[in-house]
Design an enzyme around this catalytic site. Structure first.
Site, PDB file in Angstrom:
ATOM      1  N   CYS A  49      13.427   7.197  12.927  1.00 30.66           N
ATOM      2  CA  CYS A  49      12.829   6.516  14.086  1.00 30.66           C
ATOM      3  C   CYS A  49      13.854   6.357  15.199  1.00 30.66           C
ATOM      4  O   CYS A  49      13.491   6.120  16.348  1.00 30.66           O
ATOM      5  CB  CYS A  49      12.253   5.180  13.674  1.00 30.66           C
ATOM      6  SG  CYS A  49      13.291   4.285  12.536  1.00 30.66           S
ATOM      7  N   LYS A  62       0.885  -1.173   0.000  1.00 22.26           N
ATOM      8  CA  LYS A  62       0.000   0.000   0.000  1.00 22.26           C
ATOM      9  C   LYS A  62       0.917   1.216   0.000  1.00 22.26           C
ATOM     10  O   LYS A  62       1.658   1.457   0.951  1.00 22.26           O
ATOM     11  CB  LYS A  62      -0.907   0.009   1.225  1.00 22.26           C
ATOM     12  CG  LYS A  62      -1.864   1.184   1.160  1.00 22.26           C
ATOM     13  CD  LYS A  62      -2.634   1.385   2.443  1.00 22.26           C
ATOM     14  CE  LYS A  62      -3.322   2.736   2.436  1.00 22.26           C
ATOM     15  NZ  LYS A  62      -2.379   3.859   2.486  1.00 22.26           N
ATOM     16  N   GLU A  80       6.847  10.289  21.784  1.00 20.16           N
ATOM     17  CA  GLU A  80       7.741  10.714  20.702  1.00 20.16           C
ATOM     18  C   GLU A  80       7.302  12.064  20.126  1.00 20.16           C
ATOM     19  O   GLU A  80       6.123  12.282  19.869  1.00 20.16           O
ATOM     20  CB  GLU A  80       7.707   9.660  19.591  1.00 20.16           C
ATOM     21  CG  GLU A  80       8.616   9.978  18.408  1.00 20.16           C
ATOM     22  CD  GLU A  80       8.475   8.960  17.272  1.00 20.16           C
ATOM     23  OE1 GLU A  80       9.506   8.539  16.744  1.00 20.16           O
ATOM     24  OE2 GLU A  80       7.346   8.589  16.911  1.00 20.16           O
ATOM     25  N   GLY A  93      -1.116   4.427  13.916  1.00 19.38           N
ATOM     26  CA  GLY A  93      -1.304   3.609  12.719  1.00 19.38           C
ATOM     27  C   GLY A  93      -0.890   2.162  12.970  1.00 19.38           C
ATOM     28  O   GLY A  93      -1.640   1.227  12.673  1.00 19.38           O
ATOM     29  N   GLY A  94       0.296   1.972  13.518  1.00 17.82           N
ATOM     30  CA  GLY A  94       0.832   0.621  13.738  1.00 17.82           C
ATOM     31  C   GLY A  94      -0.038  -0.178  14.692  1.00 17.82           C
ATOM     32  O   GLY A  94      -0.279  -1.371  14.490  1.00 17.82           O
ATOM     33  N   GLU A 139       6.550  -1.301  13.179  1.00 19.26           N
ATOM     34  CA  GLU A 139       7.659  -0.602  13.818  1.00 19.26           C
ATOM     35  C   GLU A 139       7.181   0.823  14.033  1.00 19.26           C
ATOM     36  O   GLU A 139       6.874   1.519  13.085  1.00 19.26           O
ATOM     37  CB  GLU A 139       8.869  -0.671  12.891  1.00 19.26           C
ATOM     38  CG  GLU A 139      10.150  -0.306  13.572  1.00 19.26           C
ATOM     39  CD  GLU A 139      10.805   0.832  12.844  1.00 19.26           C
ATOM     40  OE1 GLU A 139      11.365   0.612  11.777  1.00 19.26           O
ATOM     41  OE2 GLU A 139      10.743   1.952  13.379  1.00 19.26           O
ATOM     42  N   GLY A 167       5.760   3.491  10.899  1.00 20.22           N
ATOM     43  CA  GLY A 167       5.098   4.797  10.940  1.00 20.22           C
ATOM     44  C   GLY A 167       4.692   5.158  12.352  1.00 20.22           C
ATOM     45  O   GLY A 167       5.420   4.860  13.310  1.00 20.22           O
ATOM     46  N   SER A 168       3.502   5.754  12.461  1.00 18.74           N
ATOM     47  CA  SER A 168       3.067   6.287  13.760  1.00 18.74           C
ATOM     48  C   SER A 168       2.618   5.168  14.703  1.00 18.74           C
ATOM     49  O   SER A 168       2.234   4.073  14.247  1.00 18.74           O
ATOM     50  CB  SER A 168       1.910   7.249  13.544  1.00 18.74           C
ATOM     51  OG  SER A 168       0.804   6.551  13.011  1.00 18.74           O
TER      52      SER A 168
HETATM   53  P1  NAP Z   1       1.143   7.023   9.545  1.00 16.75           P
HETATM   54  O1  NAP Z   1       0.163   8.093   9.814  1.00 16.75           O
HETATM   55  O2  NAP Z   1       1.321   6.020  10.605  1.00 16.75           O
HETATM   56  O3  NAP Z   1       0.671   6.318   8.170  1.00 16.75           O
HETATM   57  C1  NAP Z   1       1.430   5.291   7.549  1.00 16.75           C
HETATM   58  C2  NAP Z   1       0.513   4.423   6.715  1.00 16.75           C
HETATM   59  O4  NAP Z   1      -0.394   3.728   7.571  1.00 16.75           O
HETATM   60  C3  NAP Z   1      -0.352   5.198   5.713  1.00 16.75           C
HETATM   61  O5  NAP Z   1      -0.452   4.409   4.559  1.00 16.75           O
HETATM   62  C4  NAP Z   1      -1.692   5.288   6.394  1.00 16.75           C
HETATM   63  O6  NAP Z   1      -2.786   5.278   5.522  1.00 16.75           O
HETATM   64  C5  NAP Z   1      -1.730   3.994   7.187  1.00 16.75           C
HETATM   65  N1  NAP Z   1      -2.546   4.143   8.391  1.00 16.75           N
HETATM   66  C6  NAP Z   1      -2.291   4.953   9.448  1.00 16.75           C
HETATM   67  N2  NAP Z   1      -3.242   4.816  10.383  1.00 16.75           N
HETATM   68  C7  NAP Z   1      -4.124   3.905   9.903  1.00 16.75           C
HETATM   69  C8  NAP Z   1      -5.334   3.344  10.408  1.00 16.75           C
HETATM   70  N3  NAP Z   1      -5.826   3.683  11.597  1.00 16.75           N
HETATM   71  N4  NAP Z   1      -5.991   2.443   9.640  1.00 16.75           N
HETATM   72  C9  NAP Z   1      -5.506   2.093   8.420  1.00 16.75           C
HETATM   73  N5  NAP Z   1      -4.371   2.577   7.900  1.00 16.75           N
HETATM   74  C10 NAP Z   1      -3.686   3.478   8.626  1.00 16.75           C
HETATM   75  O7  NAP Z   1       2.588   7.594   9.243  1.00 16.75           O
HETATM   76  P2  NAP Z   1       3.085   8.889   8.421  1.00 16.75           P
HETATM   77  O8  NAP Z   1       2.033   9.384   7.517  1.00 16.75           O
HETATM   78  O9  NAP Z   1       4.350   8.494   7.833  1.00 16.75           O
HETATM   79  O10 NAP Z   1       3.438   9.987   9.518  1.00 16.75           O
HETATM   80  C11 NAP Z   1       2.564  10.408  10.539  1.00 16.75           C
HETATM   81  C12 NAP Z   1       3.313  10.427  11.861  1.00 16.75           C
HETATM   82  O11 NAP Z   1       3.868   9.130  12.101  1.00 16.75           O
HETATM   83  C13 NAP Z   1       4.511  11.361  11.924  1.00 16.75           C
HETATM   84  O12 NAP Z   1       4.185  12.662  12.254  1.00 16.75           O
HETATM   85  C14 NAP Z   1       5.373  10.718  12.980  1.00 16.75           C
HETATM   86  O13 NAP Z   1       4.968  11.129  14.244  1.00 16.75           O
HETATM   87  C15 NAP Z   1       5.077   9.255  12.840  1.00 16.75           C
HETATM   88  N6  NAP Z   1       6.148   8.513  12.130  1.00 16.75           N
HETATM   89  C16 NAP Z   1       7.015   7.814  12.876  1.00 16.75           C
HETATM   90  C17 NAP Z   1       8.010   7.099  12.255  1.00 16.75           C
HETATM   91  C18 NAP Z   1       8.964   6.293  13.069  1.00 16.75           C
HETATM   92  O14 NAP Z   1       9.795   5.636  12.477  1.00 16.75           O
HETATM   93  N7  NAP Z   1       8.880   6.296  14.354  1.00 16.75           N
HETATM   94  C19 NAP Z   1       8.159   7.093  10.874  1.00 16.75           C
HETATM   95  C20 NAP Z   1       7.245   7.830  10.108  1.00 16.75           C
HETATM   96  C21 NAP Z   1       6.235   8.530  10.773  1.00 16.75           C
HETATM   97  P3  NAP Z   1      -3.283   6.544   4.656  1.00 16.75           P
HETATM   98  O15 NAP Z   1      -2.521   6.458   3.389  1.00 16.75           O
HETATM   99  O16 NAP Z   1      -4.761   6.272   4.431  1.00 16.75           O
HETATM  100  O17 NAP Z   1      -2.996   7.775   5.442  1.00 16.75           O
END
Ligand code: NAP
Length: 492
Positions: free
Chosen positions: A270, A152, A360, A213-214, A233, A209-210
């Protein structure tokens, strides 16, 4: 076949996962040499994209050319590393226990190896558009393990993701791999991500990612009629201990080193060091002043996308408005769409009583926690949840005085660093990129290095199976010439 499919409905997800399952039934039988050639060809095709790939990603992510060139190199290196792993063969953990008929009761012939789980759904990460995204470590390790993959695409770099998907498709055609062994989909809502995780053919999920989300993906998977593993992760604050003797000797050098690590890549790693923990002393004061000065010299810079910038500003503001928190850097240059680096300060006692400070703040930010003594430092350190990394800046004298710290460190994180910075994750067999929850949803595995393949396979043993019915890896003649464990002795 369309290279990239935008999915808006559940029947379309069923179709994609049905195709992935059909492809899996063929792909899992492909021998290691051909699978290795496929991974190598993917690396070649990604390199053949040339400048267009780098320019497209620069436009989509604000990441500089040098960083992208390095990340592309890492991505193709990972593909070739998994190809080499396949050719060598011991990753299969093949083992043979011969029958002992005269034993009472008789011992049967038992042979074991790892087999692939099935179709894997990978959620591309925003902060590594190559190395953790479409053809990143999750995809490479899953394809190496014999699984088919549905990626995805991350919405923040759709064009990049589509270019890479096209390169993989070329490799599929060149190597005559089964159609649909890799598919690339664009989802238009969280419902699509949820349905991909819950589709009955999905066998495992990879995510970076977040935390929200994870965790959501993990929860979707556990309520399926047949739960599946989800390797998420997620966030990490990567606590750093600044021990007194090391600071007394090297406070300025350590502060300069950490200023670079905190602001590297606009803090979008991360492994970014988000918590710096020390005991009040002259050395810590020198560290504080040097770090603040160095951070003040770093210009604000654009983050990956506006959502990440907004999250940075909101999370930082939540921390800064907490009782006892002050800022010690003064980089207040306001620049539209750019993130200003910042160091905040809090006393140990205030950190311990405010849970939100343990969360974080993804971006170029760190919180310096000043403790009253070493006991409070240990309390602060062990109060944080599971981490990808923890670092200790200490001298021999520091470790002689506090020998328990090393043991404590391994309880906290998947990677323990001494006298270094946590940013920069080497891709090698001994790397662990994972850690106790919530750093990852399964602390037994790593997302980086050859062992990442272990997430997508499971052991099967064959009892009293005639040689001609066994997989090649377990035949007595060892046609693959791979290392195996025979009768409990490693790798005879
Ligand atoms: P994200 O919001 O976690 O999204 C990553 C993927 O997961 C996207 O494809 C998103 O879908 C999907 N997703 C997220 N929540 C979901 C849910 N509840 N149900 C289904 N799918 C879901 O990550 P991001 O967009 O990269 O960044 C957002 C925040 O994540 C950042 O501000 C940061 O705080 C954190 N982040 C942390 C790390 C780390 O390594 N620790 C890395 C990157 C980001 P969609 O395409 O529909 O949005």
């Amino acid at each position: 076949m369309p290279l990239t499919k935008t999915i808006t409905s559940l029947p379309e997800i069923d179709q994609v996962m049905d195709q992935s399952m059909q492809a899996f039934l063929e792909y899992k039988k492909i021998n290691a040499t051909d699978r290795a050639a496929f991974l190598e060809r993917i690396a070649d095709e990604i390199e053949a994209l040339g400048d267009i790939l780098i320019r497209t990603t620069q436009e989509e992510t604000n990441l500089p050319e040098a960083r992208l060139l390095g990340e592309r190199g890492r991505t193709t290196m990972q593909m070739r590393m998994f190809a080499a792993m396949l050719k060598e063969g011991s990753w299969l953990e093949a083992s043979i226990d011969h029958a002992i008929p005269e034993k009472v009761p008789a011992k049967p012939d038992i042979r074991k190896m790892l087999v692939p789980l099935g179709p894997v759904v990978v959620f591309g990460a925003s902060n590594f558009p190559y190395a953790y995204s479409t053809a990143g470590g999750d995809t490479a390790s899953a394809l190496a393990g014999g699984c088919t993959v549905v990626v995805k695409a991350h919405p923040a770099h759709l064009k990049t993701s589509s270019l890479i998907a096209a390169a993989i498709q070329k490799a599929i055609e060149f190597c005559k791999m089964p159609n649909h062994c890799f598919q690339h989909v664009i989802g238009t809502s969280f419902e699509i991500g949820k349905a991909l995780v819950q589709q009955s053919h999905t066998s495992a999920v990879g995510f970076t990612g977040s935390f929200s989300g994870g965790r959501a993906l993990y929860d979707y998977a556990t309520v399926r009629p047949k739960p599946i593993p989800v390797f998420s992760e997620m966030g990490s604050t990567n606590p750093v201990l600044l021990l007194s003797d090391a600071l007394a000797k090297n406070a300025e050098t350590i502060a300069t080193q950490y200023a670079g690590s905190i602001t590297l890549g606009v803090g979008q790693f991360c492994t970014n060091p988000g918590l710096l923990i020390g005991v009040g002393s002259e050395g810590l004061d020198t560290f504080k002043i040097t770090l603040a000065n160095a951070i003040n010299q770093v210009a604000p810079a654009k983050m990956l996308h506006s959502g990440i910038l907004n999250a940075y500003e909101t999370n930082r503001s939540n921390a800064l408005t907490t009782k006892g928190v002050s800022t010690i850097s003064n980089n207040n240059v306001v620049n539209e769409n750019s993130a200003a680096p910042m160091i905040a300060h809090v006393k140990g006692i205030d950190f311990l009583t405010n849970e939100n400070l343990k969360e974080e703040v993804f971006g170029p930010y760190a919180l310096l926690i000043e403790c009253s003594d070493i006991e409070e430092l240990k309390k602060v350190w062990t109060s944080v949840s599971g981490q990808l990394t923890t670092s200790i800046m200490g001298s021999d004298k520091d470790f002689e005085t506090n020998p328990e710290l090393m043991e404590m460190a391994s309880q906290i994180a998947g990677r323990v660093l001494l006298n270094g910075v946590p940013t920069g994750v080497e891709v090698c067999a001994s790397m662990v990129h994972g850690g106790p929850y919530p750093a990852s949803t399964d602390s037994r595995y790593t997302a980086v290095g050859v062992n990442a393949v272990k997430r997508w396979v499971r052991p099967v043993c064959y009892q009293n199976c005639p040689d001609h019915l066994l997989p090649d890896a377990l035949k007595e003649s060892n046609p693959l010439q791979i290392k195996r464990m025979i009768n409990g002795n490693p790798y005879q």
